[in-house]
Design a protein around this motif. Structure first.
Motif, short mmCIF file in Angstrom:
data_model
loop_
_atom_site.label_atom_id
_atom_site.label_comp_id
_atom_site.label_asym_id
_atom_site.label_seq_id
_atom_site.Cartn_x
_atom_site.Cartn_y
_atom_site.Cartn_z
N LEU A 154 12.84 -2.41 -6.86
CA LEU A 154 12.88 -0.71 -6.71
C LEU A 154 14.15 -0.32 -6.42
CD1 LEU A 154 9.64 -0.58 -4.62
CD2 LEU A 154 9.85 0.34 -6.80
N ARG A 155 15.21 -1.03 -6.50
CA ARG A 155 16.74 -0.76 -5.97
C ARG A 155 16.84 -0.08 -4.77
NH1 ARG A 155 15.58 1.08 -11.33
NH2 ARG A 155 16.84 0.03 -13.02
N ILE A 156 15.82 -0.59 -3.56
CA ILE A 156 15.97 -0.24 -2.34
C ILE A 156 17.11 -1.09 -1.84
CG2 ILE A 156 14.89 -0.56 -0.22
CD1 ILE A 156 12.24 -0.34 -1.52
N LYS A 157 17.97 -0.21 -0.95
CA LYS A 157 19.30 -0.79 -0.44
C LYS A 157 19.21 -1.88 0.55
CE LYS A 157 21.62 2.55 -2.95
NZ LYS A 157 22.10 1.95 -4.04
N GLN A 158 18.10 -1.76 1.53
CA GLN A 158 18.10 -2.69 2.33
C GLN A 158 16.60 -3.17 2.70
OE1 GLN A 158 19.48 -1.71 6.20
NE2 GLN A 158 19.12 -3.68 7.20
N ALA A 159 16.50 -4.43 2.69
CA ALA A 159 15.09 -5.20 2.70
C ALA A 159 14.92 -5.53 4.29
CB ALA A 159 14.61 -5.94 1.88
N ILE A 160 14.22 -5.33 5.35
CA ILE A 160 14.19 -6.00 6.54
C ILE A 160 12.65 -6.67 6.46
CG2 ILE A 160 14.02 -5.70 8.92
CD1 ILE A 160 15.45 -3.20 8.69
N THR A 161 12.70 -8.11 6.50
CA THR A 161 11.60 -8.85 6.11
C THR A 161 11.24 -9.60 7.58
OG1 THR A 161 12.84 -10.68 5.34
CG2 THR A 161 12.27 -9.07 3.78
N ASN A 162 10.13 -10.36 7.26
CA ASN A 162 9.35 -11.18 8.36
C ASN A 162 9.39 -10.52 9.67
OD1 ASN A 162 9.33 -13.68 6.99
ND2 ASN A 162 11.38 -13.64 7.01
N VAL A 163 8.83 -9.00 9.50
CA VAL A 163 8.74 -8.21 10.93
C VAL A 163 7.37 -8.24 11.02
CG1 VAL A 163 8.95 -5.67 11.59
CG2 VAL A 163 10.79 -6.68 9.98
N LEU A 164 7.00 -8.46 12.29
CA LEU A 164 5.57 -8.47 12.94
C LEU A 164 5.36 -6.83 13.22
CD1 LEU A 164 6.09 -11.40 15.63
CD2 LEU A 164 5.19 -11.57 13.27
N PRO A 165 3.92 -6.84 13.12
CA PRO A 165 3.44 -5.29 13.06
C PRO A 165 3.76 -4.47 14.56
CG PRO A 165 1.59 -6.81 12.58
CD PRO A 165 2.61 -7.60 12.71
N GLY A 181 0.68 -1.23 0.26
CA GLY A 181 -0.17 -0.02 -0.11
C GLY A 181 0.97 1.13 0.04
N THR A 182 2.06 1.15 0.28
CA THR A 182 3.10 2.38 0.17
C THR A 182 3.96 2.17 -0.81
OG1 THR A 182 3.04 2.49 3.05
CG2 THR A 182 4.73 3.47 1.85
N LEU A 183 4.73 1.31 -1.00
CA LEU A 183 5.73 1.01 -2.13
C LEU A 183 4.90 0.33 -3.32
CD1 LEU A 183 8.93 -0.06 -0.24
CD2 LEU A 183 8.41 2.06 -1.51
N THR A 184 3.75 -0.36 -2.90
CA THR A 184 3.05 -1.41 -3.76
C THR A 184 1.48 -0.81 -3.83
OG1 THR A 184 2.38 -3.04 -2.20
CG2 THR A 184 4.83 -3.39 -3.43
N ARG A 185 0.90 -1.53 -5.09
CA ARG A 185 -0.38 -0.98 -5.33
C ARG A 185 -1.32 -1.42 -3.98
NH1 ARG A 185 -0.72 0.52 -10.68
NH2 ARG A 185 1.30 -0.13 -11.81
N GLY A 186 -0.93 -2.49 -3.19
CA GLY A 186 -1.59 -2.99 -2.16
C GLY A 186 -2.87 -4.28 -2.59
N LYS A 187 -2.63 -4.63 -3.87
CA LYS A 187 -3.37 -5.72 -4.38
C LYS A 187 -2.65 -6.67 -5.25
CE LYS A 187 -6.01 -2.90 -7.79
NZ LYS A 187 -7.33 -2.57 -8.30
N PRO A 188 -2.65 -7.80 -5.36
CA PRO A 188 -2.02 -8.77 -6.29
C PRO A 188 -2.42 -8.41 -7.76
CG PRO A 188 -3.46 -10.06 -5.14
CD PRO A 188 -3.63 -8.78 -4.60
N GLN A 189 -1.42 -8.54 -8.93
CA GLN A 189 -1.91 -8.49 -10.28
C GLN A 189 -1.31 -9.95 -10.77
OE1 GLN A 189 -0.54 -4.16 -10.46
NE2 GLN A 189 -1.99 -4.46 -11.99
N ALA A 203 12.85 -9.60 -3.44
CA ALA A 203 12.42 -9.32 -4.82
C ALA A 203 11.88 -8.07 -4.94
CB ALA A 203 11.30 -10.41 -5.39
N VAL A 204 10.92 -7.49 -4.33
CA VAL A 204 10.65 -6.02 -4.22
C VAL A 204 11.59 -4.89 -4.28
CG1 VAL A 204 8.97 -4.18 -3.25
CG2 VAL A 204 8.13 -6.53 -3.46
N ALA A 205 12.45 -5.19 -3.11
CA ALA A 205 13.52 -4.31 -3.07
C ALA A 205 14.48 -4.39 -4.06
CB ALA A 205 14.31 -4.70 -1.66
N HIS A 206 14.64 -5.55 -4.73
CA HIS A 206 15.61 -5.64 -6.03
C HIS A 206 14.90 -4.70 -6.97
CE1 HIS A 206 18.44 -7.04 -8.80
NE2 HIS A 206 17.29 -7.28 -9.56
#
Length: 620
Positions: free
Chosen positions: A483-494, A325-333, A478-481
Motif C-alpha cells: 500500500l506504500r504506507i510509510k511506517q508499519a507498527i506491528t505486534n501491537v496488542l489491542p 477490516g480497515t485497510l484490508t477486506r477483513g478475510k483471507p483470499q 508486506a501489507v505496508a509495502h
C-alpha cells in the motif's frame, strides 16, 4: 409557501416604501410617516433581534451583550433623528432583505438533513403470530420481527434477508449510485429503496439504532456544532460591537472639532460609520461554509460529528490505520497456488474443495470462494485433527491439508515457495497425497482498492501514513509495502494501540482510522477518530467521523473538502475586513452615503454566504 410574520411585514414595508417614493416632495410629513412605517414594518425582526436579543442576553449574562443587529437598528434610528427618513427606510429594507437571503442561503446548506427526514420510513409489513401480514408503524417493530418488503418500497429498518433476493438502491445510506444485489443472509438498511422484487427480512436493530437513524442524528449534531473559526467569531462579535459603539462619540468629537464638520454632518457620518463597521459579513464567513461542507459529505456517506473535526482534518500531519477490516477486506483470499502434477490438478482441486467444505476454518471459506466453479465429491468424508489440519481417504489415497509444520519432509520446490510467500506476509498450507506434498496454497487478507487510493493521496499531501496492527512483522511490512504506507507498527496488542497514538501525538496531531472494539480507545484518544461504517457500535460511538460505506477514498475527499473549506473561510474573513476598512475610509472622506454603504456592505455579506455554499457542489 406560507409566509412568516417577519416576511409578511417586510413585504408590506416594501410596498409602503414604494408609495412613499411616489408622494410629492412637498408633502414632507406624509413621506416621512410612510418611511417611518417602512422602518417599523420591514425592520420588525431586525429591531427585535437588535434590541430585544441584546436586552435578553444582557439580563441573562448580567453584562452588556450587544449583537450585530443592534448596530443596524441604531443606524436607522440615528438616520431618522437627523431627518434622513428615506435613507433610514432604504437601510432597513436592504439590510432586512439581505438577512432573509442569508437565512435562505444557510437553510440551503441544511437541505440534506431535511431530505433525510422526509425519507425516514414510517410503516412496515410485519408477519403476525397468526400468519397474516399487518401494516404497523416502524417505531413499533421489535428485533426478530419478520417483515415483507414489496417491490419499489422502502426498507423499513435494518435487518437481514431471510427469503428472496433484491436489488436495492442504497444512495440514501452510502451515496453509492449503483443498486446493490442482495441475497439471503445479506444485510439491508432502513431508508433504502427496494427494486423490482419482493423479499422477506428479519429485524436486527431497534428503529432508533439503525444506520439511517444514526446518520440523521450525526448530521443534526454536526450542523449544530460550529467550527473553531465560527465559534471564535461568535465570541468576538459582542466585543467588536462594544468597540464600535464606544467609537461613536469619538467619531462625533473628531468630526466636529478636528474635521470641522457641522453637527449634522458629523452625526450623519457617525451613522455611516455604524453601517460601515457592522461585521455582518464577518459573522457569516464560517457558518454557511461549514454547514455546506458537512451536508456535502453527509450526501457522500461521510458523517462528521462536529464542524471542528471537519475544520481540523486539513491540519493533520499523521494518519494511523488499523489493518484488518480497515485497510484490508477483513478475510483471507487465495493469492497463489502451485501443484506438482498439473494433469491431475482438476481432480485434486475437487478433493481439496470437498474437504474444506466440511471445515469451519477461516481459510476454508477462502478456498471455496477461489475454486467456486469446482464440482464437489459426494462420497468423501473429511476429518479435522486439531493442530494437524484436514485429512480424508478417497479412491484408495490418503489426502492431507495442513500448515507447513505438520509435514516433516517437503520437496525443495515447495519449501522455497513456502519461504518466499511467507516472507511476503502470506499464510501457507500444504496439500499432500499419501504423505507426499503435491500442492501448496498461499492466503492473504488483501488490501481494499479504496485503501490504495487513500494512501496514495495522503502520501502526496506529505501526511505521514502509519499502520498499527497486531500481526507479525512479516505480514505487517508486506501489507505496508503493497500500500506504500510509510511506517508499519506491528505486534501491537489491542490494549497498546491507544498508547501508540499517545506517543505519536507528542510530535504532531494524529488521526486514527479503525473499525473494531480494540480500536475504540485509540479512536477516542486521537485528535480525530475515524470509524468504518461496518465497524462495531463502540467504535462508531467514540469516533468523530464515520465512513458509512467503508470507502477510505471518501476520507481523502473529506480532507480535500476540509482544506477547501478553510481556504473559503479565510477568503471570506479577508474580504469582510477589507470591505469594512474601505467603507470606513470612504465614509470618513465623505465619498459615500448611508444607502451606498448598506448596498456595498450587504453585498459583501451575500458574497461570503454564496462563496461558502460552493462547497455544497464540490465533487469527488
Amino acid at each position: 409557501m406560507k409566509l412568516s410574520k417577519a416576511m409578511g411585514l417586510y413585504l408590506i414595508g416594501l410596498i409602503i416604501f414604494l408609495l412613499g417614493l411616489l408622494v410629492p416632495a412637498h408633502l414632507t410629513i406624509t413621506k416621512n410617516l410612510l418611511f417611518t412605517t417602512t422602518v417599523l414594518g420591514a425592520g420588525y425582526h431586525v429591531l427585535g433581534e437588535g434590541l430585544g436579543d441584546t436586552i435578553n442576553q444582557s439580563q441573562r449574562q448580567h453584562q452588556f451583550v450587544p449583537n450585530i443587529h443592534l448596530l443596524m437598528a441604531l443606524a436607522a434610528v440615528g438616520a431618522m433623528i437627523i431627518g434622513s427618513f428615506e435613507e433610514a427606510a432604504l437601510l432597513i429594507l436592504i439590510f432586512a432583505g439581505a438577512h432573509f437571503l442569508e437565512e435562505y442561503a444557510e437553510n440551503k446548506s441544511r437541505s440534506e438533513i431535511t431530505a433525510l427526514l422526509k425519507m425516514a420510513p414510517v410503516q412496515a409489513q410485519r408477519l403476525s403470530a397468526d400468519g397474516y401480514w399487518q401494516t404497523v408503524l416502524v417505531k413499533d417493530l421489535q428485533i426478530g420481527d419478520t417483515l415483507r418488503v414489496l417491490n419499489g418500497a422502502q426498507v423499513p429498518t435494518d435487518g437481514r434477508i431471510t427469503k428472496g433476493q433484491a436489488l436495492i438502491n442504497e444512495a440514501a445510506i452510502s451515496g453509492e449510485s449503483l443498486p446493490q444485489e442482495k441475497q439471503v443472509g445479506a444485510e439491508v438498511f432502513g431508508g433504502t429503496i427496494n427494486g423490482n422484487s419482493t423479499f422477506e427480512m428479519q429485524v436486527t436493530k431497534d428503529s432508533e439504532a439503525t444506520v439511517f437513524a444514526q446518520i440523521i442524528h450525526l448530521v443534526q449534531a454536526a450542523q449544530d456544532s460550529p467550527s473553531p473559526t465560527a465559534t471564535t467569531i461568535q465570541k468576538l462579535a459582542p466585543i467588536y460591537v462594544k468597540i464600535v459603539l464606544g467609537l461613536l462619540p469619538v467619531m462625533l468629537v473628531v468630526g466636529t472639532l478636528i474635521a470641522h464638520w457641522s453637527l449634522d454632518v458629523s452625526f450623519y457620518r457617525m451613522v455611516g460609520f455604524l453601517v460601515a463597521a457592522s461585521p455582518c459579513a464577518l459573522a457569516a464567513s464560517a457558518v454557511p461554509a461549514t454547514l455546506a461542507g458537512i451536508s456535502n459529505l453527509a450526501r457522500q456517506g461521510v458523517l462528521f460529528k462536529g464542524g471542528s473535526y471537519l475544520a481540523n482534518l486539513a491540519h493533520l500531519q499523521t494518519i494511523a490505520f488499523d489493518k484488518t477490516g480497515t485497510l484490508t477486506r477483513g478475510k483471507p483470499q487465495v493469492t497463489d497456488q502451485y501443484f506438482e502434477f498439473p494433469k491431475n490438478q482438476e481432480k485434486l482441486i475437487s478433493v481439496i474443495v470437498t474437504m474444506e467444505n466440511q471445515s469451519n476454518h477461516p481459510l476454508a471459506q477462502a478456498v471455496k470462494e477461489h475454486f467456486k466453479q469446482v464440482v464437489e465429491i459426494t462420497d468423501l468424508t473429511c476429518h479435522n485433527q486439531v493442530g494437524q489440519g484436514l485429512s480424508a481417504e478417497y479412491a484408495g489415497h490418503f489426502y492431507q491439508i495442513g500448515k507447513p509444520t505438520s509435514f516433516k519432509q517437503v520437496p525443495s520446490t515447495f519449501a522455497k515457495r513456502c519461504q518466499r510467500w511467507s516472507s511476503q506476509g502470506k499464510t501457507v498450507v500444504y496439500i499432500a497425497c499419501d504423505y507426499h506434498v503435491i500442492g501448496i496454497l498461499a492466503f492473504m487478507d488483501l488490501p481494499k482498492p479504496s485503501a490504495q487510493q487513500a494512501i496514495n493521496y495522503f502520501n502526496q499531501q506529505q501526511i505521514q501514513t502509519i499502520m498499527i496492527t497486531g500481526d507479525s512483522a512479516a505480514t505487517g511490512q508486506a501489507v505496508a509495502h503493497n500500500l506504500r504506507i510509510k511506517q508499519a507498527i506491528t505486534n501491537v496488542l489491542p490494549t497498546q494501540k491507544a498508547h501508540v497514538i499517545a506517543q505519536l501525538q507528542q510530535k504532531q496531531p494524529v488521526a486514527m482510522v479503525g473499525d473494531g472494539i480494540n480500536d475504540a480507545p485509540a479512536l477516542a484518544n486521537a485528535n480525530i477518530g475515524v470509524a468504518m461504517g461496518s465497524g462495531t457500535d463502540v467504535a462508531i460511538d467514540v469516533a468523530d467521523v464515520v465512513l458509512v460505506k467503508n470507502d477510505l477514498s471518501k476520507l481523502s475527499f473529506a480532507h480535500r473538502l476540509s482544506t477547501k473549506m478553510n481556504q473559503v473561510v479565510f477568503e471570506n474573513i479577508i474580504l469582510s475586513l477589507i470591505v469594512v476598512l474601505v467603507l470606513v475610509v470612504l465614509n470618513a472622506l465623505q465619498l459615500t452615503n448611508i444607502a451606498w454603504g448598506v448596498v456595498l456592505h450587504e453585498g459583501s455579506t451575500l458574497l461570503v454566504i454564496f462563496n461558502g455554499l460552493r462547497l455544497l457542489f464540490m465533487q469527488r
